[in-house]
Design a protein around this motif. Structure first.
Motif, PDB file in Angstrom:
ATOM      1  N   VAL A 227       0.845  -1.199   0.000  1.00  0.00           N
ATOM      2  CA  VAL A 227       0.000   0.000   0.000  1.00  0.00           C
ATOM      3  C   VAL A 227       0.881   1.249   0.000  1.00  0.00           C
ATOM      4  O   VAL A 227       0.618   2.205  -0.745  1.00  0.00           O
ATOM      5  CB  VAL A 227      -0.948   0.009   1.219  1.00  0.00           C
ATOM      6  CG1 VAL A 227      -1.647   1.359   1.334  1.00  0.00           C
ATOM      7  CG2 VAL A 227      -1.964  -1.115   1.113  1.00  0.00           C
ATOM      8  N   ALA A 228       1.916   1.226   0.830  1.00  0.00           N
ATOM      9  CA  ALA A 228       2.821   2.372   0.901  1.00  0.00           C
ATOM     10  C   ALA A 228       3.435   2.659  -0.462  1.00  0.00           C
ATOM     11  O   ALA A 228       3.444   3.816  -0.921  1.00  0.00           O
ATOM     12  CB  ALA A 228       3.921   2.114   1.931  1.00  0.00           C
ATOM     13  N   ARG A 229       3.923   1.626  -1.150  1.00  0.00           N
ATOM     14  CA  ARG A 229       4.533   1.817  -2.464  1.00  0.00           C
ATOM     15  C   ARG A 229       3.513   2.307  -3.478  1.00  0.00           C
ATOM     16  O   ARG A 229       3.814   3.151  -4.332  1.00  0.00           O
ATOM     17  CB  ARG A 229       5.163   0.503  -2.938  1.00  0.00           C
ATOM     18  CG  ARG A 229       6.375   0.048  -2.135  1.00  0.00           C
ATOM     19  CD  ARG A 229       7.511   1.052  -2.221  1.00  0.00           C
ATOM     20  NE  ARG A 229       8.060   1.145  -3.566  1.00  0.00           N
ATOM     21  CZ  ARG A 229       9.068   0.396  -4.019  1.00  0.00           C
ATOM     22  NH1 ARG A 229       9.650  -0.487  -3.197  1.00  0.00           N
ATOM     23  NH2 ARG A 229       9.514   0.535  -5.239  1.00  0.00           N
ATOM     24  N   SER A 230       2.300   1.792  -3.385  1.00  0.00           N
ATOM     25  CA  SER A 230       1.241   2.194  -4.320  1.00  0.00           C
ATOM     26  C   SER A 230       0.824   3.646  -4.125  1.00  0.00           C
ATOM     27  O   SER A 230       0.242   4.256  -5.027  1.00  0.00           O
ATOM     28  CB  SER A 230       0.016   1.292  -4.155  1.00  0.00           C
ATOM     29  OG  SER A 230       0.328  -0.047  -4.487  1.00  0.00           O
ATOM     30  N   CYS A 231       1.115   4.182  -2.948  1.00  0.00           N
ATOM     31  CA  CYS A 231       0.759   5.578  -2.655  1.00  0.00           C
ATOM     32  C   CYS A 231       1.950   6.524  -2.812  1.00  0.00           C
ATOM     33  O   CYS A 231       1.838   7.712  -2.485  1.00  0.00           O
ATOM     34  CB  CYS A 231       0.204   5.681  -1.237  1.00  0.00           C
ATOM     35  SG  CYS A 231      -1.379   4.847  -1.021  1.00  0.00           S
ATOM     36  N   GLY A 232       3.065   5.990  -3.300  1.00  0.00           N
ATOM     37  CA  GLY A 232       4.209   6.852  -3.573  1.00  0.00           C
ATOM     38  C   GLY A 232       5.232   6.941  -2.467  1.00  0.00           C
ATOM     39  O   GLY A 232       6.139   7.762  -2.542  1.00  0.00           O
ATOM     40  N   TYR A 233       5.112   6.083  -1.432  1.00  0.00           N
ATOM     41  CA  TYR A 233       6.068   6.104  -0.331  1.00  0.00           C
ATOM     42  C   TYR A 233       7.041   4.941  -0.470  1.00  0.00           C
ATOM     43  O   TYR A 233       6.619   3.779  -0.622  1.00  0.00           O
ATOM     44  CB  TYR A 233       5.351   6.008   1.014  1.00  0.00           C
ATOM     45  CG  TYR A 233       4.457   7.204   1.293  1.00  0.00           C
ATOM     46  CD1 TYR A 233       4.991   8.394   1.781  1.00  0.00           C
ATOM     47  CD2 TYR A 233       3.082   7.139   1.078  1.00  0.00           C
ATOM     48  CE1 TYR A 233       4.179   9.490   2.036  1.00  0.00           C
ATOM     49  CE2 TYR A 233       2.262   8.223   1.328  1.00  0.00           C
ATOM     50  CZ  TYR A 233       2.818   9.401   1.804  1.00  0.00           C
ATOM     51  OH  TYR A 233       2.003  10.480   2.044  1.00  0.00           O
ATOM     52  N   GLN A 234       8.320   5.234  -0.407  1.00  0.00           N
ATOM     53  CA  GLN A 234       9.330   4.185  -0.527  1.00  0.00           C
ATOM     54  C   GLN A 234       9.564   3.463   0.795  1.00  0.00           C
ATOM     55  O   GLN A 234      10.036   2.331   0.818  1.00  0.00           O
ATOM     56  CB  GLN A 234      10.656   4.793  -1.023  1.00  0.00           C
ATOM     57  CG  GLN A 234      10.545   5.486  -2.376  1.00  0.00           C
ATOM     58  CD  GLN A 234      10.006   4.567  -3.451  1.00  0.00           C
ATOM     59  OE1 GLN A 234      10.502   3.444  -3.623  1.00  0.00           O
ATOM     60  NE2 GLN A 234       8.989   5.023  -4.165  1.00  0.00           N
ATOM     61  N   SER A 235       9.207   4.093   1.887  1.00  0.00           N
ATOM     62  CA  SER A 235       9.399   3.502   3.213  1.00  0.00           C
ATOM     63  C   SER A 235       8.052   3.258   3.870  1.00  0.00           C
ATOM     64  O   SER A 235       7.253   4.187   4.024  1.00  0.00           O
ATOM     65  CB  SER A 235      10.247   4.443   4.084  1.00  0.00           C
ATOM     66  OG  SER A 235      10.194   4.058   5.445  1.00  0.00           O
ATOM     67  N   ILE A 242       2.956   8.799   8.806  1.00  0.00           N
ATOM     68  CA  ILE A 242       2.094   9.832   8.202  1.00  0.00           C
ATOM     69  C   ILE A 242       0.628   9.414   8.279  1.00  0.00           C
ATOM     70  O   ILE A 242      -0.248  10.237   8.567  1.00  0.00           O
ATOM     71  CB  ILE A 242       2.510  10.079   6.736  1.00  0.00           C
ATOM     72  CG1 ILE A 242       3.893  10.735   6.698  1.00  0.00           C
ATOM     73  CG2 ILE A 242       1.485  10.963   6.011  1.00  0.00           C
ATOM     74  CD1 ILE A 242       4.434  10.958   5.313  1.00  0.00           C
ATOM     75  N   PHE A 243       0.361   8.135   8.028  1.00  0.00           N
ATOM     76  CA  PHE A 243      -1.020   7.650   8.047  1.00  0.00           C
ATOM     77  C   PHE A 243      -1.627   7.813   9.440  1.00  0.00           C
ATOM     78  O   PHE A 243      -2.774   8.269   9.579  1.00  0.00           O
ATOM     79  CB  PHE A 243      -1.056   6.186   7.623  1.00  0.00           C
ATOM     80  CG  PHE A 243      -2.454   5.661   7.420  1.00  0.00           C
ATOM     81  CD1 PHE A 243      -3.071   5.752   6.184  1.00  0.00           C
ATOM     82  CD2 PHE A 243      -3.161   5.072   8.468  1.00  0.00           C
ATOM     83  CE1 PHE A 243      -4.364   5.275   5.985  1.00  0.00           C
ATOM     84  CE2 PHE A 243      -4.443   4.599   8.295  1.00  0.00           C
ATOM     85  CZ  PHE A 243      -5.055   4.703   7.050  1.00  0.00           C
ATOM     86  N   LYS A 244      -0.875   7.460  10.470  1.00  0.00           N
ATOM     87  CA  LYS A 244      -1.398   7.583  11.829  1.00  0.00           C
ATOM     88  C   LYS A 244      -1.630   9.040  12.199  1.00  0.00           C
ATOM     89  O   LYS A 244      -2.629   9.376  12.872  1.00  0.00           O
ATOM     90  CB  LYS A 244      -0.466   6.925  12.832  1.00  0.00           C
ATOM     91  CG  LYS A 244      -1.039   6.949  14.255  1.00  0.00           C
ATOM     92  CD  LYS A 244      -0.271   6.064  15.213  1.00  0.00           C
ATOM     93  CE  LYS A 244      -0.960   6.042  16.583  1.00  0.00           C
ATOM     94  NZ  LYS A 244      -0.245   5.167  17.545  1.00  0.00           N
ATOM     95  N   LYS A 245      -0.732   9.908  11.759  1.00  0.00           N
ATOM     96  CA  LYS A 245      -0.899  11.324  12.056  1.00  0.00           C
ATOM     97  C   LYS A 245      -2.152  11.869  11.377  1.00  0.00           C
ATOM     98  O   LYS A 245      -2.851  12.721  11.925  1.00  0.00           O
ATOM     99  CB  LYS A 245       0.326  12.100  11.586  1.00  0.00           C
ATOM    100  CG  LYS A 245       0.301  13.571  11.971  1.00  0.00           C
ATOM    101  CD  LYS A 245       1.592  14.255  11.591  1.00  0.00           C
ATOM    102  CE  LYS A 245       1.573  15.728  12.007  1.00  0.00           C
ATOM    103  NZ  LYS A 245       2.844  16.420  11.657  1.00  0.00           N
ATOM    104  N   ALA A 246      -2.455  11.346  10.187  1.00  0.00           N
ATOM    105  CA  ALA A 246      -3.600  11.831   9.427  1.00  0.00           C
ATOM    106  C   ALA A 246      -4.920  11.258   9.914  1.00  0.00           C
ATOM    107  O   ALA A 246      -5.955  11.934   9.881  1.00  0.00           O
ATOM    108  CB  ALA A 246      -3.423  11.517   7.944  1.00  0.00           C
ATOM    109  N   THR A 247      -4.911   9.993  10.376  1.00  0.00           N
ATOM    110  CA  THR A 247      -6.170   9.310  10.707  1.00  0.00           C
ATOM    111  C   THR A 247      -6.324   8.984  12.188  1.00  0.00           C
ATOM    112  O   THR A 247      -7.429   8.667  12.641  1.00  0.00           O
ATOM    113  CB  THR A 247      -6.287   7.999   9.916  1.00  0.00           C
ATOM    114  OG1 THR A 247      -5.256   7.081  10.367  1.00  0.00           O
ATOM    115  CG2 THR A 247      -6.135   8.242   8.422  1.00  0.00           C
TER     116      THR A 247
END
Length: 258
Positions: A227-235, A242-247
């Motif tokens: 999922v991370a790679r599919s969203c443009g994140y290499q790590s 970032i996801f936890k901070k957002a949600t």
């Protein structure tokens, strides 16, 4: 502020030029009423008729006409300490060609300044200053109008860009990459994006990626790394932070709530 002198509708034959290497010794508002050219900071500009240049004291003044009559109004003036703040407030640049449009107000005000300059009126200095300030206000209005029209011309381009970001959030949407796509400077493209959509481009990209991540976590069995790679994140670690901070949830916790 002091008006030193003014001239109205001065006409010169084709091939006329002014070349003052150290400027005129004061500030100069030049209103060019015919097709002309000007060289400013080593750059030659083709000047369309009904344009202005406000030269700072000490700026070299090189301008004229290659073909056709050169027609201009002019005002030499002095600014005292702190008075250049008015130009900053009105966002009027020095040493820059400014298109004025077709308004005749500028010439009328210069003519009034000229008449006051050689009158015996008791308050002529104050009157000249007020007319000059009206010219500056008119110039500021024209700059604002031109800027809005210019920005409007980019609107469709930025809508298409935003649509691409939302459709392909995994792409490299760095500011440097967007600069190449839009051919605009970093500060200007960021200004336009925020002005058009009410959100900065980086924040909008993050929102698009988080929306896509929530979709993938809810509808697929992809691993968090995938999922991370599919969203443009290499790590995946960076993505989870970032996801936890957002949600408020980790990706795994979010998936369990679906």
């Amino acid at each position: 502020m002091e008006i030193v002198n003014a001239g109205v509708n001065y006409r010169h034959p084709s091939g006329f030029s002014i070349n003052r290497e150290s400027g005129s010794g004061d500030f100069l508002l030049l209103i060019i009423k015919s097709d002309a050219y000007a060289v400013i900071n080593g750059v030659r500009y083709g000047i369309e008729k009904n344009s202005a240049i406000i030269y700072k004291r000490g700026t070299p003044q090189l301008y004229g006409s290659d073909n056709g009559e050169f027609i201009n109004d002019w005002i030499h003036f002095e600014l005292y300490e702190g008075e250049d703040e008015l130009f900053r407030e009105l966002k009027i640049p020095f040493d820059t060609p400014i298109v004025l449009g077709q308004s005749t107000d500028y010439g009328d005000f210069v003519r009034r300044i000229f008449l006051e300059r050689y009158s015996e009126n008791r308050h002529r200095d104050l009157s000249m200053k007020r007319y000059f300030e009206l010219i500056l206000l008119k110039i500021a209005e024209q700059i604002s109008k031109e800027k809005k029209e210019e920005e409007h011309a980019y609107y469709n381009t930025f809508c298409a860009l935003r649509n691409e970001i939302k459709l392909s959030p995994q792409r490299d949407w760095s500011i440097s990459e967007v600069e190449k796509i839009t051919n605009l400077s970093r500060s200007y493209l960021q200004h336009l994006y925020k002005n058009f959509f009410g959100v900065g481009i980086i924040a909008d990209l993050k929102n698009a990626r988080m929306e896509f991540a929530r979709h993938l976590l809810s509808t697929t069995d992809m691993t968090v790394f995938e999922v991370a790679r599919s969203c443009g994140y290499q790590s995946d670690v960076h993505f989870m932070r970032i996801f936890k901070k957002a949600t408020g949830l980790t990706p795994s916790e979010f998936r369990k709530t679906r």
